[in-house]
Design an enzyme around this catalytic site. Structure first.
Site, PDB file in Angstrom:
ATOM      1  N   GLU A 253       0.828  -1.201   0.000  1.00 47.06           N
ATOM      2  CA  GLU A 253       0.000   0.000   0.000  1.00 47.06           C
ATOM      3  C   GLU A 253       0.864   1.254   0.000  1.00 47.06           C
ATOM      4  O   GLU A 253       0.660   2.172  -0.792  1.00 47.06           O
ATOM      5  CB  GLU A 253      -0.921  -0.009   1.215  1.00 47.06           C
ATOM      6  CG  GLU A 253      -1.763   1.237   1.371  1.00 47.06           C
ATOM      7  CD  GLU A 253      -2.769   1.370   0.258  1.00 47.06           C
ATOM      8  OE1 GLU A 253      -2.697   2.393  -0.451  1.00 47.06           O
ATOM      9  OE2 GLU A 253      -3.602   0.474   0.085  1.00 47.06           O
TER      10      GLU A 253
ATOM     11  N   SER B 258      -7.267   2.507  -3.783  1.00 46.52           N
ATOM     12  CA  SER B 258      -6.001   2.950  -3.211  1.00 46.52           C
ATOM     13  C   SER B 258      -4.966   3.169  -4.303  1.00 46.52           C
ATOM     14  O   SER B 258      -3.868   3.647  -4.024  1.00 46.52           O
ATOM     15  CB  SER B 258      -5.481   1.934  -2.198  1.00 46.52           C
ATOM     16  OG  SER B 258      -5.459   0.644  -2.758  1.00 46.52           O
TER      17      SER B 258
ATOM     18  N   ASP C 177       1.187   4.099  -3.010  1.00 52.92           N
ATOM     19  CA  ASP C 177       0.870   5.511  -2.781  1.00 52.92           C
ATOM     20  C   ASP C 177       2.027   6.418  -3.187  1.00 52.92           C
ATOM     21  O   ASP C 177       1.853   7.394  -3.929  1.00 52.92           O
ATOM     22  CB  ASP C 177       0.535   5.744  -1.306  1.00 52.92           C
ATOM     23  CG  ASP C 177      -0.798   5.147  -0.895  1.00 52.92           C
ATOM     24  OD1 ASP C 177      -1.561   4.735  -1.795  1.00 52.92           O
ATOM     25  OD2 ASP C 177      -1.072   5.093   0.310  1.00 52.92           O
TER      26      ASP C 177
END
Length: 597
Positions: A296, A514, A300
């Site tokens: 994650e 995400s 990002d």
């Protein structure tokens, strides 16, 4: 001598007498534990918990009015963001509330040295043993375990306060909050790329009606920074306001961004950035372990910074993982993370103009007063000129589980009604929520979260767009399954699947909102660059601007749906819809539009 946590706290406590403890407690909140939480037994009396006490913000309506004006491109005050000090003044409690809370804490032997007060004075935080908290709040704390993933929390199902504090305390948490920040979908696919080359040639292009430039055919199987720049008309833009602009990513749950992986990503997709990196800010004991990369966090950082390069980037790592080991009497943070991060960021003089977050949970697991208070913190950031973006979730209209066949869509208000499940903080009206698309030409991703809040009413800026969508629904469609008067989301969308990232040294596909959220954030950072270069202020709170454009500057996505709760979910349609919002961005057109205001 080494002190235990309980002994350490005793240095800041004075002995209690029965006469010092306040009487006449009045029930302030009672909740039914959300599904999947099982009570294991009484919490250890010496276990230390952090109590955050929220004091009322009597001038918050005034801050909200300022925010509406400075975010409305048709208002004369557009872009006149407030300073840190001005915001703090507008959220400060009445002095009588501070006095009442201090006196109450003192009556329980909690000295001033053991209290932490936010700069605005609107939050007071104390660390106390469970036994102390139970006496203060007239309740009993228990250890609760989540039967799906084993997380353990110390919580109560109700708490009380002296009646004299009624007008001086808005809420105290973590008490009845069972909310846990969860990563959004971020589905990793570890299978190696096929040996057989794709059927298209290296220079094959896809021409899409209404899009500014043709797109590499390879983007239909693998999304890169180059793909997004082509799709969203960012190819030729060169940032110039690097010394004025900034973009940031937030991280929780021990997700760490790896520098070596970023270098490989840059070498593969953004060669000009190869010798650059990002700033790491550690909050509340946060870490950024390079030996333990997070998919994650890597996603990002790599795409937000890859798109916005060379805009300076910041990675906020907030510590305090909620699970509690009931056989250890250690100081642990059982608080949900947004307020911890908000405490820190609101105390900073300078804040990045764009901040992206890819975490969320079911709205109904968050006490309403706490959800509103956290949302008010995001409003403060917007008033200071920062754009806050959240992913819309990855369960369609369901409970966040990406498999719609196993979703449980039952209200937890005691009525056991079948309901679509909104996501939080996605449902907060003071954040910009990003849904997901896939394929070229673009269609709605079938996991794109969207719907209507049960907590926040529909804000003024989306009245027309949402009413138009609701009127387009056949009569009775999903009647009783959602709140048509609630804040509707998402606001916008971007590609959300088959992203090529580098994770633990190797490239791998990943997807979810995400992925779409940091990508859209990177584009917003470039829009801010254009405004700052032109001598204009940053965009700040985006939603009034986005809805005032009525779709201008966006590619309307009209194909697809996001199923959930045993239904096909809402459909993508002409104009705004609760699957893709207004659609995906056209940077070139948006840049022209935002420079007009």
């Amino acid at each position: 001598m080494r002190l235990s946590p309980f002994s350490f706290l005793s240095l800041f406590l004075v002995p209690l007498s029965s006469s010092a403890a306040p009487h006449h407690l009045k029930l302030r909140q009672s909740v039914t534990p959300p599904r999947h939480w099982i009570r294991l037994g009484r919490a250890p009396s010496a276990h230390i918990i952090q109590l955050r006490i929220a004091l009322p913000q009597p001038r918050f309506p005034e801050l909200e009015r300022h925010l509406a004006e400075i975010s409305n491109p048709f208002h004369g005050s557009y872009g006149e963001h407030l300073s840190k000090e001005e915001v703090e003044e507008l959220v400060a409690p009445h002095p009588s509330s501070l006095d009442a809370v201090r006196e109450w804490l003192a009556s329980h032997g909690i000295r001033s040295e053991a209290r932490h007060q936010s700069l605005a004075g609107d939050w007071v935080t104390v660390y106390v043993p469970v036994a102390q908290a139970e006496e203060m709040l007239g309740t009993e704390f228990s250890v609760w375990k989540h039967d799906k993933d084993g997380d353990v929390l110390v919580r109560t199902t109700e708490y009380s306060l002296p009646a004299l504090l009624d007008q001086h305390v808005e809420l105290i948490q973590p008490t009845t909050i069972f909310h846990r920040a969860k990563r959004l979908r971020s589905t990793l696919h570890f299978s190696p790329p096929p040996d057989v080359p794709p059927s298209f040639s290296a220079d094959a292009k896809i021409t899409i009606p209404g899009y500014a430039v043709p797109v590499d055919a390879s983007c239909n199987t693998t999304i890169t920074v180059s793909c997004l720049k082509q799709l969203y008309n960012m190819v030729n833009y060169v940032p110039q306001a690097m010394n004025k602009n900034g973009i940031a990513l937030t991280s929780y749950l021990e997700e760490f961004a790896n520098f070596a992986d970023l270098r490989k990503f840059y070498a593969d997709q953004v060669p000009a950035a190869l010798n650059t990196s990002f700033n790491v800010v550690l909050i509340n004991g946060g870490l950024n372990k390079q030996s333990d990369a997070g998919a994650e966090a890597n996603l990002d950082v790599q795409f937000a910074l890859g798109i916005s390069f060379p805009t300076p980037g910041t990675f906020y790592s907030t510590g305090g993982k909620p699970p509690f080991k009931p056989d250890k009497h250690a100081v642990v943070n059982t608080n949900e993370p947004y307020m911890t991060w908000l405490d820190f960021i609101l105390g900073q003089k300078n804040i990045p103009q764009t901040i992206s977050t890819s975490y969320g949970d079911d709205e109904q697991t968050v006490p309403r007063d706490y959800a509103r208070r956290v949302c008010a913190g995001f409003a403060q950031l917007g008033a200071r000129g920062t754009s806050i973006l959240f992913g819309s979730g990855d369960g369609g209209v369901g409970d966040g589980n990406p498999d719609p066949t196993t979703q449980i869509c039952i209200s937890n208000d005691g009525t056991n009604r079948t309901r679509f499940i909104a996501s939080f903080p996605s449902s907060c009206p003071f954040v910009t929520t990003v849904g997901g698309t896939t394929q070229i030409p673009e269609v709605a991703a079938d996991f794109s979260g969207g719907g209507f809040s049960e907590v926040f009413p529909r804000p003024w800026w989306q009245e027309a767009a949402v009413e138009k969508f609701l009127k387009s629904l056949p009569n009775g469609t999903y009647a009783g399954l959602f709140n048509p008067e609630g804040r509707a989301y998402p606001d916008v969308s971007a590609q959300a699947d088959n992203f090529k990232i580098f994770f633990r040294g190797s490239s791998t596909p990943i997807g979810g909102t995400s992925a779409s959220t940091p990508s859209f954030a990177g584009l917003v950072a470039l829009l801010n660059d254009a405004r700052l270069t032109a001598g204009k202020p940053s965009l700040g709170f985006l939603n009034p601007l986005i809805y005032s454009l009525e779709g201008k500057g966006f590619h309307d996505v009209v194909v697809g749906n996001a199923p959930g709760c045993g239904t096909p979910g809402f459909n993508a349609t002409v104009g705004w819809d609760p699957v893709t919002g207004f659609g995906t961005p056209d940077f070139g057109r948006l840049k022209e539009l935002v420079l007009q205001y």
